[in-house]
Design a protein around this motif. Structure first.
Motif, short mmCIF file in Angstrom:
data_model
loop_
_atom_site.label_atom_id
_atom_site.label_comp_id
_atom_site.label_asym_id
_atom_site.label_seq_id
_atom_site.Cartn_x
_atom_site.Cartn_y
_atom_site.Cartn_z
N CYS A 238 0.89 -1.16 0.00
CA CYS A 238 0.00 0.00 0.00
C CYS A 238 0.93 1.21 0.00
N PRO A 239 1.32 1.68 -1.19
CA PRO A 239 2.38 2.67 -1.27
C PRO A 239 2.02 4.05 -0.72
N ARG A 240 0.75 4.36 -0.63
CA ARG A 240 0.35 5.68 -0.13
C ARG A 240 -0.41 5.49 1.16
N HIS A 241 0.16 5.98 2.24
CA HIS A 241 -0.51 5.85 3.54
C HIS A 241 -0.26 7.11 4.34
N THR A 242 -1.33 7.84 4.57
CA THR A 242 -1.28 9.06 5.38
C THR A 242 -2.49 9.03 6.31
N ARG A 243 -2.62 10.05 7.11
CA ARG A 243 -3.80 10.14 7.98
C ARG A 243 -5.08 10.32 7.17
N ALA A 244 -4.95 10.77 5.92
CA ALA A 244 -6.11 11.06 5.09
C ALA A 244 -6.49 9.93 4.14
N ILE A 245 -5.55 9.02 3.84
CA ILE A 245 -5.84 8.00 2.82
C ILE A 245 -4.90 6.81 2.97
N LEU A 246 -5.44 5.63 2.69
CA LEU A 246 -4.62 4.43 2.54
C LEU A 246 -4.90 3.92 1.13
N GLU A 247 -3.89 3.96 0.27
CA GLU A 247 -4.06 3.54 -1.12
C GLU A 247 -3.26 2.27 -1.36
N CYS A 248 -3.89 1.27 -1.93
CA CYS A 248 -3.28 -0.05 -2.12
C CYS A 248 -3.49 -0.54 -3.55
N GLY A 249 -2.75 -1.59 -3.89
CA GLY A 249 -2.96 -2.25 -5.17
C GLY A 249 -1.96 -1.85 -6.23
N ALA A 250 -0.69 -1.87 -5.89
CA ALA A 250 0.33 -1.55 -6.88
C ALA A 250 0.29 -2.56 -8.02
N GLY A 251 0.59 -2.10 -9.18
CA GLY A 251 0.58 -2.97 -10.36
C GLY A 251 -0.64 -2.71 -11.22
N VAL B 137 -7.30 -0.74 12.87
CA VAL B 137 -6.21 -1.22 12.00
C VAL B 137 -5.94 -0.20 10.90
N LEU B 138 -6.99 0.35 10.32
CA LEU B 138 -6.84 1.38 9.28
C LEU B 138 -6.11 2.59 9.82
N ASP B 139 -6.50 3.05 11.01
CA ASP B 139 -5.81 4.20 11.63
C ASP B 139 -4.33 3.89 11.82
N HIS B 140 -4.03 2.69 12.30
CA HIS B 140 -2.64 2.30 12.53
C HIS B 140 -1.87 2.22 11.21
N LEU B 141 -2.49 1.64 10.17
CA LEU B 141 -1.83 1.51 8.87
C LEU B 141 -1.53 2.86 8.25
N SER B 142 -2.42 3.81 8.47
CA SER B 142 -2.24 5.10 7.82
C SER B 142 -1.25 6.00 8.54
N THR B 143 -0.73 5.57 9.70
CA THR B 143 0.21 6.42 10.43
C THR B 143 1.56 5.75 10.69
N THR B 144 1.73 4.51 10.27
CA THR B 144 2.99 3.81 10.52
C THR B 144 3.71 3.52 9.21
N GLU B 145 4.67 2.64 9.27
CA GLU B 145 5.41 2.28 8.06
C GLU B 145 4.48 1.67 7.02
N PRO B 146 4.94 1.57 5.78
CA PRO B 146 4.09 1.08 4.70
C PRO B 146 3.40 -0.26 5.02
N ALA B 147 2.17 -0.34 4.61
CA ALA B 147 1.39 -1.56 4.81
C ALA B 147 1.58 -2.48 3.62
N THR B 148 1.36 -3.76 3.87
CA THR B 148 1.40 -4.76 2.80
C THR B 148 0.15 -5.62 2.92
N ILE B 149 -0.50 -5.86 1.79
CA ILE B 149 -1.64 -6.77 1.76
C ILE B 149 -1.08 -8.19 1.71
N GLN B 150 -1.44 -9.00 2.67
CA GLN B 150 -1.03 -10.40 2.67
C GLN B 150 -1.93 -11.21 1.74
N GLU B 151 -3.24 -11.03 1.91
CA GLU B 151 -4.21 -11.70 1.03
C GLU B 151 -5.55 -11.01 1.11
#
Length: 190
Positions: A99-112, A172-186
């Motif tokens: 999820c290359p874009r993660h801020t307090r305002a947005i979590l964007e996922c799905g590279a490729g 979880v979303l709040d945590h993902l948007s404020t920490t290091e980059p997230a990764t979708i496992q499945e």
């Protein structure tokens, strides 16, 4: 006399076939939408089948490296977009992606890129409240595979197709948007 019975039987079968064909066409129009997925030249990904269901909700669980996000996707609001998302999820397209874009305002996922794109399904009156799940719109291409989830309400131009909402995993979303980059496992459907 036999000749008339055969003629009547043939006419009866033909009439029944016409009625069934008309009913099937009306049923298809009521329960499915024909989507125009356009292949991207030079890419190998295949688009989903063009008929998308228009009824029902789809439960999606996104397992990340920080916890689960549960989404509810609404087929009636954006049947082609939901159909594309579930098709890619079934093909495991999103598994092990960042999820290359993660801020307090947005979590964007799905590279490729999936190898196809399609026209956004917009009303022009889109609003983006907290928990909105939408497809990112690529200028010149339309919808592809990248999606975003909003941890808070946002004022955005009505250019992103809304496919559903976050129904569990707000912490979880709040945590993902404020920490290091997230990764979708499945991504799991159902």
């Amino acid at each position: 006399m036999r000749h008339w019975k055969r003629v009547v039987a043939v006419l009866l079968v033909a009439a029944i076939a016409l009625v069934v064909e008309g009913w099937a066409a009306r049923a298809q129009a009521a329960f499915f939408k024909s989507c125009q997925y356009e292949r991207v030249p030079g890419e190998t990904g295949r688009p989903p089948y063009s008929l998308a269901p228009t009824l029902g909700l789809v439960k999606v669980t996104i397992r990340t490296n920080r916890g689960d996000l549960v989404l509810t996707l609404d087929r009636s609001a954006a049947p082609c977009a939901v159909h594309s998302f579930t098709y890619l999820a079934l093909k495991r397209f999103y598994n092990r992606t960042p999820c290359p874009r993660h801020t307090r305002a947005i979590l964007e996922c799905g590279a490729g890129r999936p190898g196809y794109h399609f026209t956004p399904e917009l009303t022009g009156h889109e609003t983006y409240p907290q928990g909105t799940v939408a497809l990112s719109n690529t200028p010149g291409l339309g919808n592809t595979a990248t999606f975003f989830i909003l941890p808070t309400a946002a004022t955005l131009p009505p250019t992103s197709t809304i496919i559903g909402k976050l129904t569990a995993g707000a912490a979880v979303l709040d945590h993902l948007s404020t920490t290091e980059p997230a990764t979708i496992q499945e991504v799991l459907l159902g």
